[in-house]
Design a protein around this motif. Structure first.
Motif, mmCIF file in Angstrom:
data_model
loop_
_atom_site.group_PDB
_atom_site.id
_atom_site.type_symbol
_atom_site.label_atom_id
_atom_site.label_comp_id
_atom_site.label_asym_id
_atom_site.label_seq_id
_atom_site.Cartn_x
_atom_site.Cartn_y
_atom_site.Cartn_z
ATOM 1 N N GLU A 36 -3.137 1.167 -9.730
ATOM 2 C CA GLU A 36 -4.295 1.390 -8.884
ATOM 3 C C GLU A 36 -5.412 1.913 -9.787
ATOM 4 O OE1 GLU A 36 -3.732 4.181 -5.680
ATOM 5 O OE2 GLU A 36 -5.811 3.951 -5.045
ATOM 6 N N THR A 232 8.576 2.124 -9.205
ATOM 7 C CA THR A 232 9.298 3.377 -9.399
ATOM 8 C C THR A 232 10.039 3.772 -8.118
ATOM 9 O OG1 THR A 232 7.067 4.283 -9.251
ATOM 10 C CG2 THR A 232 8.138 4.392 -11.376
ATOM 11 N N LYS A 282 -2.086 11.013 -11.922
ATOM 12 C CA LYS A 282 -3.507 10.756 -12.142
ATOM 13 C C LYS A 282 -4.366 11.785 -11.419
ATOM 14 C CE LYS A 282 -2.850 6.452 -11.145
ATOM 15 N NZ LYS A 282 -3.086 5.057 -10.739
HETATM 16 P P1 ATP Z 1 0.197 8.586 -10.506
HETATM 17 O O1 ATP Z 1 1.229 9.388 -9.806
HETATM 18 O O2 ATP Z 1 -0.018 8.947 -11.918
HETATM 19 O O3 ATP Z 1 -1.086 8.475 -9.747
HETATM 20 P P2 ATP Z 1 0.888 6.041 -9.525
HETATM 21 O O4 ATP Z 1 2.270 5.610 -9.308
HETATM 22 O O5 ATP Z 1 0.067 6.357 -8.315
HETATM 23 O O6 ATP Z 1 0.855 7.162 -10.588
HETATM 24 P P3 ATP Z 1 -0.134 3.472 -10.105
HETATM 25 O O7 ATP Z 1 -1.438 3.133 -10.693
HETATM 26 O O8 ATP Z 1 0.103 3.121 -8.685
HETATM 27 O O9 ATP Z 1 0.091 4.993 -10.356
HETATM 28 O O10 ATP Z 1 1.046 2.918 -11.014
HETATM 29 C C1 ATP Z 1 1.065 1.645 -11.592
HETATM 30 C C2 ATP Z 1 2.470 1.328 -11.994
HETATM 31 O O11 ATP Z 1 2.924 2.254 -12.953
HETATM 32 C C3 ATP Z 1 3.398 1.404 -10.801
HETATM 33 O O12 ATP Z 1 4.308 0.337 -10.865
HETATM 34 C C4 ATP Z 1 4.085 2.718 -11.000
HETATM 35 O O13 ATP Z 1 5.356 2.677 -10.429
HETATM 36 C C5 ATP Z 1 4.111 2.857 -12.528
HETATM 37 N N1 ATP Z 1 4.137 4.249 -12.915
HETATM 38 C C6 ATP Z 1 3.256 5.214 -12.594
HETATM 39 N N2 ATP Z 1 3.636 6.404 -13.096
HETATM 40 C C7 ATP Z 1 4.784 6.175 -13.764
HETATM 41 C C8 ATP Z 1 5.682 7.003 -14.504
HETATM 42 N N3 ATP Z 1 5.469 8.301 -14.648
HETATM 43 N N4 ATP Z 1 6.765 6.421 -15.062
HETATM 44 C C9 ATP Z 1 6.980 5.108 -14.926
HETATM 45 N N5 ATP Z 1 6.186 4.290 -14.248
HETATM 46 C C10 ATP Z 1 5.096 4.804 -13.663
#
Ligand code: ATP
Ligand code: MG
Length: 765
Positions: A36, A232, A282
């Motif tokens: 995102e 995840t 994030k």
């Molecule tokens: P955050 O919690 O940092 O905002 P998010 O999951 O909301 O992370 P996204 O931009 O939706 O962030 O994530 C993009 C991809 O990266 C998704 O497939 C997510 O599962 C993966 N991802 C995000 N954070 C991690 C992490 N700490 N370890 C492994 N994969 C991750």
């Protein structure tokens, strides 16, 4: 340890894909990385990027980069650009496959009308709170919304009016008709659309209704022909919605050679990467930026890819790290030291060695002729690298050494400079300290020393116990050095109520350092090792010609802690500073006689000094260690687990740790049934008394890593497919994937894939 990372290059997702290919479920592997665009990508994303792009590369498929931009209020073009740049920097290429979920808003809408027409979705006019109340609880089924039985005509008309903008935010939503008594709460009429009068960074004001992630994601995957939708663990319960959308919208693929076919895909979840001393959310990273705790998203203390790049970490180091931590199905937290280790391993080979002093103390050589300069030719690389290259280092009357390398009243084993003592200056001479000069406040400001002219480096004359680094005061160059430390000094800042309270106030120390003249010419963006101090990056933006600014990427390895010989052994001749501090503070610290006796006994059993030291001082841990040792007599291994893992986890346990189940777990690691990361995931449960074998079995965590078993399995698969074997040997090497898949299937997905491929290659050649 020969098998420290048996899982690298292999993981359970790879096995699933190999099996799918073998079973002919897909011809081509298509994955995607779907961030995102509401922040900069961080080290956790790197894991997902490496996994998705890595799988596509390995299986000869493709990986799409897709902005998951369904929430107009938080998304910005700046983040889209950062994501694309950083994926590319990590070394991956999406080719022409750069997409946005917003590309598919029209398609999402079309499928939503289809669902309404088929009476599989309805417009609900309950508000958020009411929807929650109607949904029921885990133990209680949901109640149908009073709007659930609206006619198709009414639903269609309302939905079209929602699109036209006739209603304010929150007036209506579109919901799927799920199952109001489903155990999975997410299936109780999931939301598909909501009204949001907001300007989208790409579609502007074209839309005022936006699809929810749960709906837009499967549609996007389907349109792109994604075969393996990797996400995840927190999305595990969303998988039912994912499957529901595929089944009920029956979408067709619109991209690539499979265009026009009915889309099928499977969602596979893996554990997020969490790191100690680090936040990877994030939202929290944005807070650090907004509150000015750091200079920006690319502050070198940030775990963002932009920050790591700015600090000087290479993409290769990040890829090495993500491979090393592996892919697991249970959440765990990786120690930041593992990341540091990967960074060092990568930098060790690429960094020339140079001399610099971070906290200078003046040395005047009374024996050195005024104005004389001895230019010594000094190799840039350790001899064992076999690499060419040297530079000239000037030795002069006045020098700088690091303050830490002198002590007026040194402990016994301090092998650096002290009054009356000798030390070797790297690429220089042996000097002796004759006199200590202090200012009025009693601070040491200068050392008067004499050199031994017969000890010029390379002449290999006599030996002294310590070697230290230095810089010529007359020919050296003063530079700004930024010494970065961890942004959080506590292990789990994420677990704290207010993580901002735990920012390490000493996370950046800026010093005026002195470096040898050759270093002044280093190009911005290059990296080097300052001997005995660490790896440094010539700051790409703030350096100017002749005046580099240095970022400390990472300090040197504390190899002492893990690999030190028993304390009575002779020490290496030039210990690094870290080693020596560890030695003085740990091995030689004074102990009570009883504790000392424990320490000696534990050391004699082969434990590392650190582990012996810790267990000697902690009766409770020592008793646990001994109980476990009686069941699994492998002192070094058991001690390492107890001193590191058990020690850390014991606070989180419900009672006292169970030595029996713990010993069984360690035995499973030692006999290769499971990998270390798997053992770490299971640790807390096992310490609480769960039997590891049952966990390994029920969760399918065991791996077949036994060569003989796999060889037999390979032989069986090859003899059952002799025609294909002949074809392969006749040149159809593309069949290799088939064999991998078939053998993997034969093993029930449990074979260690790296070993399996190795054995297959050998058997087929
Ligand atoms: P955050 O919690 O940092 O905002 P998010 O999951 O909301 O992370 P996204 O931009 O939706 O962030 O994530 C993009 C991809 O990266 C998704 O497939 C997510 O599962 C993966 N991802 C995000 N954070 C991690 C992490 N700490 N370890 C492994 N994969 C991750
Ligand atoms: Mg998210």
């Amino acid at each position: 340890m020969a098998n420290e990372h048996p899982e690298s290059g292999s993981n359970f997702i790879r096995s699933i894909i190999a099996e799918d290919l073998a079973a002919g479920r897909y011809k081509n592997v298509v994955t995607r990385f779907p961030p995102e665009p509401n922040g900069y990508p961080h080290i956790g994303h790197a894991k997902s990027i490496c996994l998705n792009f890595g799988l596509a590369l390995d299986f000869g498929g493709r990986c799409h980069l897709r902005m998951d931009d369904t929430n107009p209020s938080k998304e910005e073009q700046e983040y889209v650009d950062a994501l694309a740049r950083d994926v590319r920097w990590l070394g991956f290429d999406w080719g022409e496959h750069f997409y946005h979920a917003s590309d598919y808003f029209e398609e999402c809408y079309r499928y939503a009308e289809k669902l309404i027409i088929e009476a599989k979705a309805y417009v609900d006019s309950l508000n958020e709170e009411e929807i929650r109340a109607y949904r029921g609880t885990v133990s209680e089924a949901g109640k149908p919304s009073p709007y659930r039985d609206r006619s198709v005509e009414e639903n269609l008309s309302l939905f079209r009016r929602m699109r036209k903008g006739e209603f304010p935010d929150g007036a209506h939503v579109l919901r799927a008709k799920g199952d109001l008594s489903a155990a999975n709460m997410k299936m109780r009429d999931p939301l598909l659309y909501r009204i949001r009068h907001a300007t989208h960074h790409r579609t502007g004001d074209a839309w005022c209704i936006y699809p929810m992630y749960d709906y837009a994601h499967p549609i996007s995957d389907a349109i792109e022909g994604v075969t393996h939708s990797i996400c995840t663990l927190e999305f595990e319960n969303n998988r039912d919605i994912y499957d529901w959308v595929f089944e009920n919208c029956a979408p067709t693929i619109q991209i690539g050679p499979e265009k026009g076919q009915r889309a099928t895909s499977k969602q596979i979840e893996f554990a997020r990467l969490n790191l100690t001393c680090t936040v990877v959310s994030k939202r929290k990273l944005l807070k650090l930026v907004q509150d000015g705790v750091v200079r920006g998203w690319d502050d070198p203390r940030m775990p963002t890819l932009a920050g790591l790049r700015r600090r000087g970490v290479t993409p290769e180091a990040i890829r090495l790290f993500t491979e090393r931590v592996g892919v697991a199905r249970a959440n765990s937290t990786v120690e930041i030291e593992v990341f540091d280790g990967a960074i060092r391993e990568d930098l060790n080979l690429r960094c020339p060695r140079m001399l610099g002093v971070l906290h200078p103390l003046k040395v005047v050589l009374t024996s050195w002729p005024e104005g004389e300069v001895d230019w010594q030719d000094a190799p840039l690389w350790p001899a064992e690298f076999g690499k060419e290259g040297s530079r000239k280092v000037p030795f002069t009357k006045e020098l700088w050494i690091d303050r830490d390398d002198f002590l007026e009243n040194p402990p016994k084993k301090f092998h650096r400079l002290a009054p009356g003592k000798e030390v070797r200056l790297r690429h220089g001479y042996i000097i002796r300290c004759d006199e200590v000069i202090k200012d009025e406040a009693g601070t040491i400001v200068e050392l008067r020393c004499t050199h031994d002219p017969a000890t010029r480096s390379g002449q290999d004359s006599r030996k002294v116990q310590g070697t230290i680094h230095w810089v010529s005061a007359s020919h050296g160059v003063s530079v700004e050095a930024r010494l970065y430390e961890r942004l959080f000094a506590i292990e789990r800042p994420d677990a704290e109520d207010n993580f901002l309270d735990h920012v390490n106030p000493a996370s950046l120390e800026t010093v005026t350092a002195w470096v040898e003249p050759a270093l002044a010419e280093a190009t911005p963006g290059s990296r080097l090792q300052l001997e005995r101090l660490g790896y440094f990056y010539v700051e790409p933006e703030d350096s100017v010609a002749g005046k580099p600014v240095l970022n400390r990427i990472v300090g040197l390895k504390d190899s002492w802690a893990k690999e030190a010989p028993a304390p009575q052994k002779k020490e290496p001749e030039t210990p690094t500073k870290v080693e020596e501090v560890a030695r003085v503070s740990k091995a030689d610290r004074s102990r009570e006689p009883a504790e000392q006796a424990h320490f000696l006994a534990l050391s004699a059993a082969g434990l590392s000094v650190e582990d012996a030291d810790l267990l000697a001082a902690d009766a409770e841990l020592r008793a646990f260690y001994e109980a476990a040792l009686a069941l699994h007599p492998s002192p070094r291994t058991v001690a390492a687990w107890v001193a590191n893992e058990v020690q850390r986890e014991r606070k989180t346990l419900s009672g006292s740790p169970d030595a029996k189940t713990f010993a069984q777990l360690i035995a499973r690691v030692d006999d290769g049934s499971i990998t270390r990361p798997v053992a770490k995931e299971l640790l807390v449960e096992v310490l609480n008394g769960a039997a590891p074998d049952a966990l390994i079995q029920s969760r399918g965590l065991g791996q077949i890593g036994d060569r003989a078993t796999l060889e037999a399995l390979v032989a069986k698969v090859l003899s059952a497919n002799s025609e294909k074997v002949n074809a392969y040997r006749g040149g159809k090497v593309a069949l290799f994937g088939f064999f991998v898949g078939a053998a993997m299937k034969e093993s029930g997905g449990k074979a260690n894939p790296g070993l399996l491929q190795e054995l297959l290659k050998a058997a087929l050649s």
